[in-house]
Design a protein around this motif. Sequence first.
Motif, short mmCIF file in Angstrom:
data_model
loop_
_atom_site.label_atom_id
_atom_site.label_comp_id
_atom_site.label_asym_id
_atom_site.label_seq_id
_atom_site.Cartn_x
_atom_site.Cartn_y
_atom_site.Cartn_z
N TRP A 61 16.83 134.91 56.46
CA TRP A 61 17.53 133.75 56.89
C TRP A 61 19.17 134.24 56.69
O TRP A 61 19.96 133.94 57.64
N HIS A 62 19.48 134.94 55.62
CA HIS A 62 20.97 135.73 55.74
C HIS A 62 21.04 136.64 57.04
O HIS A 62 22.20 136.59 57.58
N TYR B 38 19.76 136.73 59.76
CA TYR B 38 19.88 135.76 61.28
C TYR B 38 20.97 134.79 61.14
O TYR B 38 21.62 134.28 62.22
N SER B 39 21.66 134.59 60.09
CA SER B 39 22.64 133.84 60.07
C SER B 39 24.21 134.66 59.99
O SER B 39 25.20 134.04 60.46
N GLU C 218 22.48 137.36 64.65
CA GLU C 218 22.64 135.92 64.60
C GLU C 218 22.05 135.12 65.72
O GLU C 218 21.98 135.40 66.83
N LYS D 153 20.32 131.17 65.81
CA LYS D 153 19.99 129.93 64.99
C LYS D 153 18.96 129.62 64.89
O LYS D 153 18.48 129.04 63.91
N ALA E 10 17.04 131.57 62.17
CA ALA E 10 17.64 131.27 60.82
C ALA E 10 17.31 129.85 60.55
O ALA E 10 16.72 129.64 59.32
N ASN E 11 17.04 128.80 61.34
CA ASN E 11 16.63 127.71 60.97
C ASN E 11 14.86 127.91 60.40
O ASN E 11 14.61 127.20 59.67
#
Length: 230
Positions: free
Chosen positions: A169-170, A172-173, A178, A180, A183-184
């Motif tokens: 998550w970190h 991809y955030s 990056e 979204k 990350a979600n």
Amino acid sequence: MEKADSLYNYAHVSMDSLPAMRSLLYYQKAIDALASNDTASLARKTQILSEMGDLLATQMLYREAIDKYQLAYDYSVALLDTTNMIMAYQCIGDMYRKLRDLGEAVHYYDLAEQLAIQSKQEKTRISIALRLASAFMENGKLDLAIELLPPAPYQVDSSDEDLYNYVMWHIYSFTNRENKDSANHFLQKMKESSDIYYRKYAVDAQLTAAIRNGDMKGAYWLEREMARLN
């Protein structure tokens, strides 16, 4: 040994129905009943201390858990049990990571990884590398974290999936990767975790985003969800 077994069974079987502190009391009584230091007794003490550490960790009593894991490590040294030595150091690293003492976390993970390499336990080494990645990530060193990640998700043990989701998550955030949707995806997996640490972290991340985006209605419901978790 028979008395210790009886007390251990009472603590272990009753964990879901008795308050955690009462279970801890019976675990301690089981250890006290193991007066001798023969191999069987030391092995049993190691097992019980590790389970006490796990139970304390679920209560977020991380420093108390460290004490139990350290004792488990000491008994494992006496038994020349490398596997449990690695596990104890890994667990101590986990507790320091949750305490945000990243220097100590990296120190114990590094010790555990060296033992895993020396004893040629590759699956365990990958698990520890993932933990090291999380500690570097939380210290703002995302590039180092990415380098330490297992090459493919299938190499991650099922017991490490929560941590893997947390690190991904970190990545991809907050990196040049990056994305979204990705990350979600990993954030939702954290919300479904059986570990309250990761569930709370995921809800807090969503709450922060809702406030930043001016979504007051979403923030209201997320605050209520966080209150239930607390």
